[in-house]
Design an enzyme around this catalytic site. Sequence first.
Site, mmCIF file in Angstrom:
data_model
loop_
_atom_site.group_PDB
_atom_site.id
_atom_site.type_symbol
_atom_site.label_atom_id
_atom_site.label_comp_id
_atom_site.label_asym_id
_atom_site.label_seq_id
_atom_site.Cartn_x
_atom_site.Cartn_y
_atom_site.Cartn_z
ATOM 1 C CG ASP A 10 -43.407 18.832 63.606
ATOM 2 O OD1 ASP A 10 -43.205 19.528 64.599
ATOM 3 O OD2 ASP A 10 -42.758 18.927 62.545
ATOM 4 C CG ASP A 12 -41.644 25.144 62.071
ATOM 5 O OD1 ASP A 12 -42.103 25.872 61.175
ATOM 6 O OD2 ASP A 12 -41.469 25.534 63.238
#
EC number: 3.1.3.-
Length: 259
Positions: A10, A12
């Site tokens: 991922d 953010d």
Amino acid sequence: MMNYQTYLIDLDGTMYRGKDKIPEAKIFIDRLNEKNLDYYFLTNNTTKTPQQVADNLMNNHQITADAKHVVTPSLATADYVKNMFDDDVSNHSAYVIGEYGLKSAIFGTGIKLNEVDPDVVIVGLDYDVTYHKFELATLAIKRGAFFIGTNADTNLPNERGLVPGAGSVISLVETSTQQKAKYIGKPERDIVDYAVSEKGFDPKTAVMVGDNYNTDIKCGLNAGIETLLVYTGVSTHEDIAKETRKPTHEVESLDQWDV
């Protein structure tokens, strides 16, 4: 501990928080490169193209990346749209709420723009969304258009805190149409299936890395791959204590992980 060959990571809250660096993230990616392990940034960000995502990682966070390392819901949604129809996709039309990253992927398939009676309506994060855009999307879906939502993130972590995500935008259209969107991005397995097909890795030797239980970790669970939760973003220890299905691994920061 399993020796994972592929990391699905991922962005953010995991690699950075908005404009703020997460120093351990660069170290983590450097270690993956030192060991020649495969990694792909499996983001729910639809606002940017893969090249723009890679440029941000390289230029602003000094994290080694290029476009081939980036998998977005925009790409996975475009692939889904291409396979929706029995004939050529250019014979069909779409209306899209979203930024350039999403629109360039969707209309790059050859599907035509149609604001009135499209075959499909696709809704993602749009920083300049207006009532008029919601109106067009709602009316088109009411007329029978297939409704796709890029991803269900209600919030995004950035340097200011948790701001509205694509799921917040999509939920408005769901409310106005009384229809549930077909979601493509995390936590749905569609984006992982697309990544496996496109990149050719073995999901049995892959691990999903992220900070958000409800998107990253659930995506790994839904796709049947192992997971690594890092506590640098959305989810807290209190959140995870309430869940019956736990992440495979948990770390406070990525420098605690032995690749």
